[in-house]
Each structure stands twice: as structure tokens, then as C-alpha cells.
Design a protein around this motif. Sequence first.
Motif, PDB file in Angstrom:
ATOM      1  N   GLY A  65       0.777  -1.228   0.000  1.00 23.15           N
ATOM      2  CA  GLY A  65       0.000   0.000   0.000  1.00 23.15           C
ATOM      3  C   GLY A  65       0.809   1.279   0.000  1.00 23.15           C
ATOM      4  O   GLY A  65       0.246   2.364  -0.059  1.00 23.15           O
ATOM      5  N   LEU A  66       2.128   1.182   0.049  1.00 24.42           N
ATOM      6  CA  LEU A  66       2.948   2.393   0.120  1.00 24.42           C
ATOM      7  C   LEU A  66       2.897   3.199  -1.181  1.00 24.42           C
ATOM      8  O   LEU A  66       2.767   4.428  -1.146  1.00 24.42           O
ATOM      9  CB  LEU A  66       4.387   2.048   0.486  1.00 24.42           C
ATOM     10  CG  LEU A  66       5.342   3.220   0.668  1.00 24.42           C
ATOM     11  CD1 LEU A  66       4.795   4.240   1.669  1.00 24.42           C
ATOM     12  CD2 LEU A  66       6.714   2.723   1.112  1.00 24.42           C
ATOM     13  N   ALA A  67       2.972   2.549  -2.318  1.00 17.59           N
ATOM     14  CA  ALA A  67       2.899   3.273  -3.596  1.00 17.59           C
ATOM     15  C   ALA A  67       1.561   3.995  -3.721  1.00 17.59           C
ATOM     16  O   ALA A  67       1.514   5.165  -4.121  1.00 17.59           O
ATOM     17  CB  ALA A  67       3.111   2.323  -4.774  1.00 17.59           C
ATOM     18  N   GLU A  68       0.485   3.315  -3.359  1.00 14.80           N
ATOM     19  CA  GLU A  68      -0.835   3.926  -3.413  1.00 14.80           C
ATOM     20  C   GLU A  68      -0.913   5.146  -2.493  1.00 14.80           C
ATOM     21  O   GLU A  68      -1.498   6.167  -2.833  1.00 14.80           O
ATOM     22  CB  GLU A  68      -1.919   2.913  -3.031  1.00 14.80           C
ATOM     23  CG  GLU A  68      -2.100   1.808  -4.047  1.00 14.80           C
ATOM     24  CD  GLU A  68      -1.138   0.629  -3.875  1.00 14.80           C
ATOM     25  OE1 GLU A  68      -0.207   0.704  -3.028  1.00 14.80           O
ATOM     26  OE2 GLU A  68      -1.285  -0.358  -4.600  1.00 14.80           O
ATOM     27  N   GLU A  69      -0.313   5.030  -1.324  1.00 17.51           N
ATOM     28  CA  GLU A  69      -0.316   6.152  -0.379  1.00 17.51           C
ATOM     29  C   GLU A  69       0.494   7.330  -0.931  1.00 17.51           C
ATOM     30  O   GLU A  69       0.072   8.483  -0.817  1.00 17.51           O
ATOM     31  CB  GLU A  69       0.239   5.719   0.979  1.00 17.51           C
ATOM     32  CG  GLU A  69       0.187   6.789   2.027  1.00 17.51           C
ATOM     33  CD  GLU A  69      -1.212   7.208   2.440  1.00 17.51           C
ATOM     34  OE1 GLU A  69      -1.337   8.319   3.005  1.00 17.51           O
ATOM     35  OE2 GLU A  69      -2.183   6.467   2.205  1.00 17.51           O
ATOM     36  N   LEU A  70       1.633   7.060  -1.546  1.00 21.03           N
ATOM     37  CA  LEU A  70       2.434   8.129  -2.139  1.00 21.03           C
ATOM     38  C   LEU A  70       1.679   8.814  -3.274  1.00 21.03           C
ATOM     39  O   LEU A  70       1.725  10.038  -3.408  1.00 21.03           O
ATOM     40  CB  LEU A  70       3.778   7.590  -2.623  1.00 21.03           C
ATOM     41  CG  LEU A  70       4.777   7.247  -1.509  1.00 21.03           C
ATOM     42  CD1 LEU A  70       5.939   6.418  -2.065  1.00 21.03           C
ATOM     43  CD2 LEU A  70       5.291   8.505  -0.832  1.00 21.03           C
ATOM     44  N   VAL A  71       0.976   8.046  -4.085  1.00 19.17           N
ATOM     45  CA  VAL A  71       0.173   8.623  -5.168  1.00 19.17           C
ATOM     46  C   VAL A  71      -0.925   9.506  -4.584  1.00 19.17           C
ATOM     47  O   VAL A  71      -1.114  10.652  -5.001  1.00 19.17           O
ATOM     48  CB  VAL A  71      -0.423   7.525  -6.075  1.00 19.17           C
ATOM     49  CG1 VAL A  71      -1.467   8.109  -7.035  1.00 19.17           C
ATOM     50  CG2 VAL A  71       0.675   6.827  -6.865  1.00 19.17           C
TER      51      VAL A  71
END
Length: 156
Positions: A99-105
Motif C-alpha cells: 500500500g505504500l505506492a498507493e499512499e504516495l500517489v
Amino acid sequence: MQGQAWAARLETEMSKSVTISVVAPEQRDRDFYADLGPFFMDGAVRRELPYLKDLPTKTWLLAKDAAGQVVGFAGIIPHRNGVTELCSLYVAPAHRSKGLAEELVARRLSMVDGARVIRVVCPPTSAGLYADKGMRQVAKRGSYVVLERKAEKKAA
């Protein structure tokens, strides 16, 4: 967007805490470059992000684990023509699919201010991160896709 100083906590699937902090252009210092510099020299990172660069107007989001190690990052570049570019999204392999990439986006999209268009150039495998945020493919650039959407107007 510039000068924003906030951090958020994100709990990953492995229950390890990750802190996401915003580094505006005027906030870059020796510690910032010590944290981010090794990624610019890493061959594996350069293969994933061949256009990775640090521009004077770029705001960075750094994701650090509980030990203070950078485990991901992303950038935002406002252009004078009213386009804001979301760029340089990277998550270390050990921290992917959590979920980190989604959070950064999501964080970058929440920071866009004063743009008329939001644009991202990414590999087709990453397009889904943006498509579910209303961005649509408008072009191809080599082996990459270009996605855009109109920026949302902020309520007064």
C-alpha cells in the motif's frame, strides 16, 4: 504546496511503521541528499526510473521506515504552463505490495495546488495506480504511457 511541513503515519501489512515526509525545494539539505543520493547511484533503481532527476522546483515525498531508512519516494514538479507532473515514484522491493505506492500517489494528488492539469509518465505496469484516481492515458512516450486528468478546483 511549497513550504508544507507535514508527516503522516502509514501502517504496512507487516506492522512496521513508515513515515512519509514532504521536502519542499527550499528544505533540501545535506541530510536529504545523504538519504536520497544512494538511489540515484543504484543501478536497479536507475533501470526502473531512467529519468530520475532532481530539479530546482521539485518537491519530494520521502517514506522512511522505523529505523529512518528511505524505503520509497515520489516527486511533484509544478510547471509554468499549469501542468503539475507526478514523477519519480519508487518503493524498495521489500516494501512493495503493502500500500505504500498507493499512499504516495494519494498524497501527491492531495498536494496539487493551482494546476489545471495533472500529468504522469510511467511504465504501463504502474498505470493502474493512477487510473483509479481518474487519470486517463493520453499518449505513449517510448515504452511509457502518459496519463492526465484535469485538476480538481479547491473549495473556497
